[in-house]
Design an enzyme around this catalytic site. Structure first.
Site, PDB file in Angstrom:
ATOM      1  N   TYR A 135       0.862  -1.185   0.000  1.00 17.37           N
ATOM      2  CA  TYR A 135       0.000   0.000   0.000  1.00 17.37           C
ATOM      3  C   TYR A 135       0.898   1.235   0.000  1.00 17.37           C
ATOM      4  CZ  TYR A 135      -4.064   2.879   1.477  1.00 17.37           C
ATOM      5  OH  TYR A 135      -5.076   3.802   1.574  1.00 17.37           O
ATOM      6  N   LYS A 163      -0.854  -0.873  -4.444  1.00 17.05           N
ATOM      7  CA  LYS A 163      -1.931   0.126  -4.532  1.00 17.05           C
ATOM      8  C   LYS A 163      -1.255   1.480  -4.538  1.00 17.05           C
ATOM      9  CE  LYS A 163      -5.539   1.585  -1.168  1.00 17.05           C
ATOM     10  NZ  LYS A 163      -6.045   2.820  -1.692  1.00 17.05           N
TER      11      LYS A 163
END
Ligand code: MN9
Length: 295
Positions: A135, A163
């Site tokens: 992330y 992400k």
């Protein structure tokens, strides 16, 4: 490694007045967005106020989402927390709920070397055996990754993707091109169209909880080569996002859901409840969003 495609809401966490999870509202948000064509959900992320929840609440949330979705979409769970051991424990609990992948922000508060951060991700992947999504959210995590670092991290077979909650489209383009067998998720809804243009196929975003239909249609228009329509839809979405950011993104999303008839409560304290003028702004923006056609 399996690659993912589609629109994935980064789910808000509906809570009641005692700041406990409201599963009924959770189900309503999930059913509404599944009906609009989303491909699954990202649970217990930033939008889900994960770092304001107790560990057992985070696990219960992941379990509830998996049960409600019941195979109708992929569930990704953000299990990142302070230490490797605590993160692995949370990842194991998520694995029991049958998530498609786990995800983690870089370990935070203390400053770690990139070597330590890399090892953190590899330890999670090796301990749990579930695909891991890095992330990358420099603005909130305080950790910035260089492109070479991410390419290296992604070369581990247990790391499924990243992400990209960053406006750095040059980095996103490089990751798509250089890490062909990995999934690069767009993480800023307001740049979905530019991200699609550099080869991104999946997007995880907070505003999909309130307007998934706009972004599902945007991706369909892009895939069909209708750039004019895709641009108009991005523009519509961005006008809404402009107001959400002005009001405060997460409280505003819960506010809009309330206006749409799903009471998800307020954000967890220290967030403060929205004021009547915030609701007025959101109501006006919502009216404009669904006013008129984009054909
Ligand atoms: O999950 C979200 N990231 C953050 C991703 O909120 C930090 C995005 O969906 C943004 O909320 C959105 C508005 O900037 O793109």
């Amino acid at each position: 490694m399996k690659k993912f495609e589609g629109i994935y809401p980064a789910l808000i966490t509906p809570v009641d007045a005692d700041e406990e999870i409201n599963e009924k509202a959770l189900e309503q948000v999930i059913e509404k967005t599944l009906g609009q064509g989303v491909s699954g959900f990202y649970v217990s992320g930033s939008t889900g106020e994960s770092f304001l929840l107790r560990d057992e609440q985070r696990v219960r949330l992941v379990k509830a989402v998996c049960e409600i979705v019941d195979g109708r979409g992929d569930v990704f769970a953000n299990i990142g927390t302070f230490s490797t051991k605590a993160t692995v424990k949370m990842a194991e609990a998520a694995a029991d709920c049958k998530v498609a992948a786990v995800s983690a922000v870089p370990p935070f508060y203390f400053s770690y070397s990139k070597e330590e951060i890399k090892q953190y991700y590899y330890d999670i992947a090796e301990a749990v055996g579930l695909p891991v999504i890095i992330y990358n959210i420099p603005k909130l995590s305080g950790v910035s990754f260089g492109t070479e670092e991410l390419v290296q991290f992604l070369s581990h077979k247990g790391i499924m993707g990243v992400k990209q909650t960053t406006m750095d489209l040059m980095q996103t383009e490089a990751l798509v091109r250089r890490c062909e067998d990995k999934t690069v998720f767009n993480g800023h809804d307001e740049i979905l169209l530019p991200a699609l243009s550099v080869g991104v196929k999946a997007s995880i975003g907070s505003t999909f909880s309130i307007m998934a239909d706009v972004f599902v249609d945007l991706k369909k228009a892009f895939d069909a080569g209708d750039m004019e329509k895709a641009r108009r839809l991005q523009g519509k979405g961005n006008e809404m996002i402009r107001i959400l950011l002005e009001v405060g993104i997460f409280p505003a999303i819960k506010g809009v859901l309330k206006l749409q008839g799903i009471d998800c409560g307020d954000c967890i304290k220290p967030y403060q409840p929205l004021k009547p003028e915030d609701y007025r702004k959101l109501e006006e923006a919502l009216k404009k969003l669904y006013d008129g056609s984009v054909e």
